[in-house]
Structure formats: C-alpha cells, structure tokens
Design a protein around this motif. Structure first.
Motif, PDB file in Angstrom:
ATOM      1  N   GLU A 124       0.879  -1.169   0.000  1.00  0.00           N
ATOM      2  CA  GLU A 124       0.000   0.000   0.000  1.00  0.00           C
ATOM      3  C   GLU A 124       0.921   1.224   0.000  1.00  0.00           C
ATOM      4  OE1 GLU A 124      -1.773   1.018   3.793  1.00  0.00           O
ATOM      5  OE2 GLU A 124      -0.733  -0.659   4.704  1.00  0.00           O
ATOM      6  N   ASP A 168      10.280   1.817  -2.285  1.00  0.00           N
ATOM      7  CA  ASP A 168       8.826   1.695  -2.169  1.00  0.00           C
ATOM      8  C   ASP A 168       8.359   1.078  -3.476  1.00  0.00           C
ATOM      9  OD1 ASP A 168       6.086   2.002  -2.036  1.00  0.00           O
ATOM     10  OD2 ASP A 168       6.121   4.185  -1.932  1.00  0.00           O
ATOM     11  N   THR A 169       7.930  -0.171  -3.407  1.00  0.00           N
ATOM     12  CA  THR A 169       7.690  -0.951  -4.624  1.00  0.00           C
ATOM     13  C   THR A 169       6.203  -1.126  -4.882  1.00  0.00           C
ATOM     14  OG1 THR A 169       7.725  -3.031  -3.382  1.00  0.00           O
ATOM     15  CG2 THR A 169       9.835  -2.241  -4.227  1.00  0.00           C
ATOM     16  N   GLU A 222      -1.432  -9.432 -10.006  1.00  0.00           N
ATOM     17  CA  GLU A 222      -1.540  -9.555 -11.456  1.00  0.00           C
ATOM     18  C   GLU A 222      -0.228  -9.257 -12.171  1.00  0.00           C
ATOM     19  OE1 GLU A 222      -3.527  -7.963  -9.430  1.00  0.00           O
ATOM     20  OE2 GLU A 222      -5.633  -8.164 -10.000  1.00  0.00           O
ATOM     21  N   ALA A 243      -4.870  -0.788 -13.879  1.00  0.00           N
ATOM     22  CA  ALA A 243      -4.431  -1.419 -12.640  1.00  0.00           C
ATOM     23  C   ALA A 243      -5.460  -1.303 -11.526  1.00  0.00           C
ATOM     24  CB  ALA A 243      -3.112  -0.793 -12.197  1.00  0.00           C
ATOM     25  N   LEU A 297       1.176   6.798  -5.781  1.00  0.00           N
ATOM     26  CA  LEU A 297       0.013   5.914  -5.854  1.00  0.00           C
ATOM     27  C   LEU A 297      -0.969   6.337  -4.781  1.00  0.00           C
ATOM     28  CD1 LEU A 297       0.220   3.924  -8.071  1.00  0.00           C
ATOM     29  CD2 LEU A 297       2.479   4.031  -7.047  1.00  0.00           C
ATOM     30  N   ARG A 355      -6.828   2.352  -4.283  1.00  0.00           N
ATOM     31  CA  ARG A 355      -7.717   1.759  -5.275  1.00  0.00           C
ATOM     32  C   ARG A 355      -8.819   2.733  -5.686  1.00  0.00           C
ATOM     33  NH1 ARG A 355      -5.871  -2.942  -7.362  1.00  0.00           N
ATOM     34  NH2 ARG A 355      -8.001  -3.149  -8.098  1.00  0.00           N
ATOM     35  N   ASN A 361      -7.935  -2.154   0.858  1.00  0.00           N
ATOM     36  CA  ASN A 361      -6.588  -2.602   1.177  1.00  0.00           C
ATOM     37  C   ASN A 361      -6.433  -2.522   2.695  1.00  0.00           C
ATOM     38  OD1 ASN A 361      -3.809  -2.902   1.556  1.00  0.00           O
ATOM     39  ND2 ASN A 361      -3.361  -2.043  -0.467  1.00  0.00           N
ATOM     40  N   GLY A 385      -2.459  -4.187   3.796  1.00  0.00           N
ATOM     41  CA  GLY A 385      -1.815  -4.704   2.595  1.00  0.00           C
ATOM     42  C   GLY A 385      -2.520  -5.911   1.996  1.00  0.00           C
TER      43      GLY A 385
HETATM   44  C1  WTA Z   1      -1.579  -1.666  -3.574  1.00  0.00           C
HETATM   45  C2  WTA Z   1       0.706  -6.749  -3.530  1.00  0.00           C
HETATM   46  C3  WTA Z   1       0.920   1.947  -3.221  1.00  0.00           C
HETATM   47  C4  WTA Z   1      -2.196  -1.172  -4.875  1.00  0.00           C
HETATM   48  C5  WTA Z   1       2.102  -6.748  -4.140  1.00  0.00           C
HETATM   49  C6  WTA Z   1      -2.252  -2.423  -5.717  1.00  0.00           C
HETATM   50  C7  WTA Z   1       0.511  -0.298  -3.407  1.00  0.00           C
HETATM   51  C8  WTA Z   1      -2.556  -3.485  -4.687  1.00  0.00           C
HETATM   52  C9  WTA Z   1       1.898  -0.572  -3.326  1.00  0.00           C
HETATM   53  C10 WTA Z   1      -2.057  -4.843  -5.082  1.00  0.00           C
HETATM   54  C11 WTA Z   1       2.791   0.533  -3.158  1.00  0.00           C
HETATM   55  C12 WTA Z   1       0.819  -2.441  -3.581  1.00  0.00           C
HETATM   56  N1  WTA Z   1       2.252   1.765  -3.128  1.00  0.00           N
HETATM   57  N2  WTA Z   1       0.049   0.957  -3.364  1.00  0.00           N
HETATM   58  N3  WTA Z   1       4.100   0.382  -3.034  1.00  0.00           N
HETATM   59  N4  WTA Z   1       2.049  -1.901  -3.431  1.00  0.00           N
HETATM   60  N5  WTA Z   1      -0.116  -1.478  -3.557  1.00  0.00           N
HETATM   61  O1  WTA Z   1      -2.334  -7.828  -5.411  1.00  0.00           O
HETATM   62  O2  WTA Z   1      -3.491  -0.690  -4.609  1.00  0.00           O
HETATM   63  O3  WTA Z   1      -1.997  -7.913  -2.905  1.00  0.00           O
HETATM   64  O4  WTA Z   1      -3.230  -2.367  -6.728  1.00  0.00           O
HETATM   65  O5  WTA Z   1      -0.204  -7.186  -4.478  1.00  0.00           O
HETATM   66  O6  WTA Z   1      -1.884  -3.042  -3.506  1.00  0.00           O
HETATM   67  O7  WTA Z   1      -2.213  -5.762  -4.033  1.00  0.00           O
HETATM   68  P1  WTA Z   1      -1.725  -7.255  -4.185  1.00  0.00           P
END
Ligand code: WTA
Length: 657
Positions: free
Chosen positions: A389, A412-413, A418, A501, A515, A518, A524, A527
């Motif tokens: 997040e 910050d990744t 997907e 996305a 970012l 959603r 979220n 996470g």
């Molecule tokens: C959010 C997790 C901001 C985002 C790897 C994405 C983030 C969803 C970040 C995917 C970040 C994940 N900064 N938002 N660094 N990393 N997100 O599928 O909304 O569990 O669409 O994958 O988490 O969540 P997922």
C-alpha cells in the motif's frame, strides 16, 4: 476525482544515493536506456542472463493475440531447477538458502544442497500421490520450510500450485479448491501463532465436506495437536515424504507452462484466480530481486516478511531470491511473540542486510515505540523495502531512521498479484528517493496516468488512473477459467492498449508517481486485498441480514479498515436489543464473516441501520457511507433517491452508540 491522499508538500525532502552504495549496486542507470532503446531485447537479455534454459527461446514476445501474452516463446526450462539444482551444480550447495525460525524459537538452516534433497523427496511424494504435469495442487500452510518445498516440488513437476493463505476460512478454501479443481491439498495440523498452536487441518476437513475433486490430503505435523483423520484420503508427510528417494530428475517445461494460480479479490463477490506461467514470471522475479532489492547472493542476508500465501511471498520469498541463489530468513510467527522486538532480534541474530516489509507493519512498530528497535544491533541493514500500500512519508522517515540507521535507502515498490513482480520502484543505487512516492517504472516497464477520458497527461498534482502501456514478462496470463473476465477487468476500461491497474495516481513536480489507493471497490487492509462485494455477500448470507454495504474507512495502522452497514430482516429487528453499534448480534455477524471468508475480513465495525443510501437506479452510494465511517460531514446527497436516508442513518447511530 479528488486527491484525499497525503500531502506531498509536507515533506519536501529527498535522499540522493550514497556513492558507496551505488558503486556496488546491481541496478544501474544504463538499464533505463537499454530498456527504452529495445524493450524486447532488454527482456531477452534478462531472461538469458538470469535464467538457465534447457532450450533457448525463439521469440521474445508474442502479443499477436493481445491481451493474451506469450513470453520467451519456444523456450523450455524447469523453474525448480533454476531455483535449486543449478546453484548446487555451480558449487554453492553449502550456502544457506533458508534460515528458518519458528515462533517458539526452533530453527533450521537449510542449505541449497538440503533444499535440493527436500524438493526431490517432495516431488517424488507428490508423484506417488498421483500428481502429474498439469494437475493442480492446493497448498494451505503456514510459514514453514515444507511450504517452500511443496511449491518448488509442484514447479518441478509442472503441477500448478494454488496457495491459499492460512487466514482464509473453510468456505474460502472450498471455493478456491473447486475453482482450480485441485487434486491434492497439502496442509499442516496447525501453526504457531502468538505462542499457541492454531489449527489448520480442521478447515480443510470442513472444506472437503462439500463435493470436491480432491483425492489426497498431505499433512505436515507441525504443532502436534490432535487432528481428525480420513484413512483413505489423508497421508502424513513424515510417513510419505521421509521415505522417498532424495533425487529427482527434473523435466523442462514450456516457458508458458502454468506455474501457479493465486486468488485475489476483485470487484465482484467471486475471487479471481490470477494465473502465472514459468519463463517470464521467473525472469522478472529474479531481475527485480537483483536490481530493486539489490540482492548479492554471496554476501546478503535477505528477509521478506510477507506470508507465502500472498504474491509477495511467491515472488520475493520463493521464486526471485531462490532463482538468484540468495540466503534468506523465514519466520513463522507474529512480530510481537514473545516480545515486540522479535523482528529486530532476528535481524541482529542473522545479520539481515535487506528487509522487505509492509507499511502496516512499520506503522505498528512506530506505535510500539522507537525504544524497541533501539535495543538491538541493526547495523547490518543496508537496504529497506516496502510493499502493499502507499507508505506515508511519516512511516517512511521513521523506517529509515529507526531501522535503516539513517543511512539505508528505501525502495517503495508498487505492484500487484496480477503484475507478478515489481513494476514501479526506485533503483536504490540510482534514484534520488522521495519519501511516500514509488517514483518511476523500473527499467523494462512502462506506465502512464490517464484522465477520466482516457487521455495520458503529465501535469503535476492532477489525479488520474494508473495504466501500464507495454506487456511485461511476469504479467498475469489470465483469470483461471475466465478469459472474458480477464479482458473486461484489465483491458477494457481504457481500451485494449492499456492495462488498467485499478489504482489512482498522480505525478509530482519532479515527475515522480504517487500511488493513491484503489479506485474500485477493492479495499486494502494491512496490505491485504479485500473486496467489498465479497464481504457484503458474506453478510447477507446470514439469516438475520437483509442487506449490507461495506466500505474501506481509513485507519491509522491498517491503512483501511472494513466498515459494514447492515439492514436487518424484520424478525431480527424485533429481537435486537440495541440499535446502532454494539450488542451480541454485531459480534455474531463479525464472526460470521470470519467463518465465510476468514479472520482477515472481519469488519472492524458493523453498524445496524434502517436504510442504505441509494441512487434512483438503486446503486448504493458508498461514498456517503465512507463519510459516516470516517466521521466526516456527509457529502453531496442530491443524487439520493431518498435524501432523508442519511439523516436517518446518522440519528440511528448517535442514538445507539
Ligand atoms: C496496492 C501486492 C501503493 C495497490 C504486491 C495495488 C501499493 C494493490 C503498493 C495490489 C505501493 C501495492 N504503493 N500501493 N508500493 N504496493 N499497492 O495484489 O493498490 O496484494 O493495486 O499485491 O496493492 O495488491 P496485491
């Protein structure tokens, strides 16, 4: 759209890379140029330099049937061979692959040579249970080495695995087992959580009471707790796996052979089986773990704190680091067992150099206090990562200062189940870091921000939708069994050129991407992705509930929290002791959601209301409910069919709580 995110102006602070860090970094500035000059050539180079192919590929990308991609066409490889055997063959069999630490303090150091033997035995065992290439295997397991052995054994056999997070309920487990038609389930008697054994197998037993395709259940004894046993179906790991030969000949599989299915919440009640294939996925997992986490296998001790039940655990505990031959820490338990310094104690004990975790954890540690990490020697840490997040600048700065010794860069990744691998992130030796922003697409990845009309823009501070504009190797190949839903969900909102996305985003003045969470009905929470629709349908499946609406309200620690508004059926209203919040019924409904989906989906709050705000066309206006859940003044109500509903809701609540 409005920008209700954190203000980027509050922290006009940036951090240039330390030249000493840059000098040793895997990720260098020229990667951006190479990828921009030749997208496919760049990825072909990554695939050939990082992965061992049994047969080289003939074509890098086949996008003729877009959005269905094929990467490294004609190539053949064995993913498990890449993650295990080749490191032993290269003379690194004695290197520790996994330093396992159980919650209770039991430890196991597993070298690559050990891993090779364990994976071989597990592959032989699965074969004995009848698993062959193309069969699907469900894995419902805690954070223990056998989970990794099983995933790699499946990869070795070409039997796609479907890992189901241990926090999901029997119901959720059954849906997923059924959707992927799993032949075998691998589980444990239980796991250790907060100092106590917590059962897992009972959920499998319950899930398999419904019609299902499962032939065998393989059970690891972890906690020693008593379990129910089905003689024809259940097999103990120690009876079956331990007696297998510890060698296994790996066959190469096609680059596009399915590697795994991983379910994630979408905007409808039915979770999506995101599926990934072999060559492209492994290439990007290995590449990103090298250039973003800057892992140097010969010297680093890496630790990703995710659970293997999530994509982060797949890509950055199992496939990326193991493909690179890294040494990592794997921890079973919770961060506060037996004390709130457990993670820092582990960093000190194993000399962890690279830590990859989630903002919700960092905010929890902030709450627990600076003095806790201060008691431990964290001087080994040289790089920190964040995922799951947006990380707020306050948490970013705390992380750098208290865990990173004011020196470690933070990556910050941004990525998704997907996308399979990291997409937007700084390169730690190259990028000047901006707290709170994931910054730029990494080399080889292309992203843009679109406005409501689907036009790309670059103006600063304007809020739009994040899209990906070029296919990438680890991209999902579809939704298991539902190609149309794949197209509709990701490739239609802005036309077939753009992968949508589902995240809001903006640029700042420096061109960094922020970012913003959603933009769909996906929440979220810590996470974890949860769907409002899924929780709503769990609530209405309760006999006392007539209707339900769920929103994600902002929460200081978990990012968002599940808040539910529920209309009761008439009989239940008559029975209910108190209106508004409170009462046994609320507890009963919370437990019901935990039973239907899992404890992670339990609403923080359930409010019993007389009505829900709806538009004239009957659509629930969640925006207004979010205002209530976040204790804000309620926004524009003019599109409501009945404008008095909001005051009814609020009166009911103030009266009741
Ligand atoms: C959010 C997790 C901001 C985002 C790897 C994405 C983030 C969803 C970040 C995917 C970040 C994940 N900064 N938002 N660094 N990393 N997100 O599928 O909304 O569990 O669409 O994958 O988490 O969540 P997922």
């Amino acid at each position: 759209m409005t920008d209700d995110s954190l203000s980027s102006h509050a922290h006009e602070m940036d951090f240039a890379p330390d030249p000493a860090f840059s000098a040793q970094a895997n990720g260098t500035a020229d990667l951006y140029d190479a990828a921009a000059a030749d997208h496919e050539g760049f990825w072909a180079e990554q695939a050939r330099s990082r992965i061992t192919w049994a047969t080289d590929f003939e074509r890098t990308l086949d996008w003729d049937d877009a959005p269905f991609a094929k990467w490294f066409v004609g190539g053949r490889l064995n993913v498990a061979h890449n993650c295990v055997d080749r490191h032993v063959e290269a003379g690194n069999g004695d290197r520790v692959a996994i330093h396992f630490e159980g919650e209770g303090g039991d430890t196991r150091a597993i070298t690559y040579a050990d891993l090779q033997r364990e994976v071989a035995k597990t592959a032989n065992a699965l074969t004995e249970l009848g698993v062959t290439t193309g069969d699907t295997v469900a894995i419902y397991m805690p954070m223990i080495p056998e989970t990794v052995f099983t995933m790699l054994a499946c990869a070795r056999l070409g039997a796609p695995h479907s890992v189901i997070f241990g926090g999901f309920s029997a119901e959720a487990l059954h849906t997923r087992i059924d959707d992927a038609q799993c032949k075998v389930v691998v589980t444990t008697d239980g796991q250790f959580r907060r100092g106590k054994p917590s059962p897992l197998k009972p959920a499998v037993d319950e899930a398999l009471q419904y019609p299902n395709p499962v032939e065998k259940v393989l059970v690891v004894r972890r906690t020693g707790t008593d379990v129910a046993w089905s003689e024809d179906r259940d097999v103990w790991w120690h009876d079956l796996v331990e007696r297998q030969a510890d060698t296994h000949e790996a066959q190469p599989h096609d680059s596009e052979h399915p590697l795994f299915i991983l379910y994630t919440s979408g905007t409808t009640g039915k979770p999506k089986g995101i599926f990934h294939t072999s060559g492209g996925y492994l290439t990007q997992a290995a590449y990103t773990n090298a250039v973003v986490h800057d892992v140097h296998p010969e010297s680093d001790v890496y630790w990703c704190t995710a659970d293997v039940g999530w994509v982060t655990g797949h890509s950055y505990i199992v496939y990326g680091p193991l493909a690179n031959g890294a040494t990592q820490v794997m921890y079973e338990g919770t961060p506060d067992t037996p004390h709130q310094g457990r993670w820092w104690e582990l960093i000190e004990k194993y000399g962890v150099t690279v830590l990859y975790t989630a903002p919700t954890a960092i905010r929890t540690f902030m709450k627990w206090g600076d003095d806790i990490p201060a008691k431990f020697d964290l001087s080994s840490v040289r790089l920190l990562g964040s995922v799951g997040e947006p990380i707020n600048p306050e948490a970013w700065l705390w992380y750098r200062k208290h865990i990173g010794g004011d020196r470690a860069p933070i990556v910050d990744t941004w990525w998704q189940t997907e996308t399979g691998g990291i997409m937007i992130s700084p390169l730690p030796g190259v990028t000047t870091l901006e707290p709170g922003s994931a910054q730029r697409p990494i080399p080889g990845i292309a992203a843009e921000i679109l406005d409501d009309d689907g036009q790309p823009f670059t103006e600063a501070e304007k809020v739009g939708y994040l899209v990906l504009t070029k296919p990438w190797p680890a991209m999902l190949r579809g939704i298991w069994g539902d190609p149309e839903r794949y197209k509709d969900t990701y490739w239609s909102r802005f036309g077939p050129k753009y992968y949508f996305a589902g995240d809001g985003a903006k640029y700042d003045e420096k061109g960094n991407i922020w970012l913003l969470g959603r933009v769909d009905d996906v929440m979220n929470v810590s996470g974890h992705r949860l769907s409002t629709a899924e929780i709503e349908s769990a609530l209405v499946s309760h006999p006392k509930v007539a209707e339900a609406a769920v929103v994600g309200a902002s929460d200081e620690t978990t990012g968002q929290a599940v808040c539910a508004f529920v209309i009761l059926r008439q009989e239940a209203v008559e029975e209910a002791d108190e209106p508004g919040e409170g009462g046994d019924l609320v507890q009963e409904l919370r437990n019901h959601v935990a039973h239907e989906i899992g404890p992670i989906a339990k609403p923080r709050q359930i409010m019993i209301v007389p009505e829900l705000p709806k538009t004239r066309s009957g659509k629930i206006m969640r925006r207004l409910l979010k205002d209530v859940a976040e204790n804000r003044e309620v926004g524009d109500v003019t599109t409501l069919a009945d404008s008095s509903v909001m005051s009814m809701i609020q009166q009911g609540l103030t009266g009741g709580s």
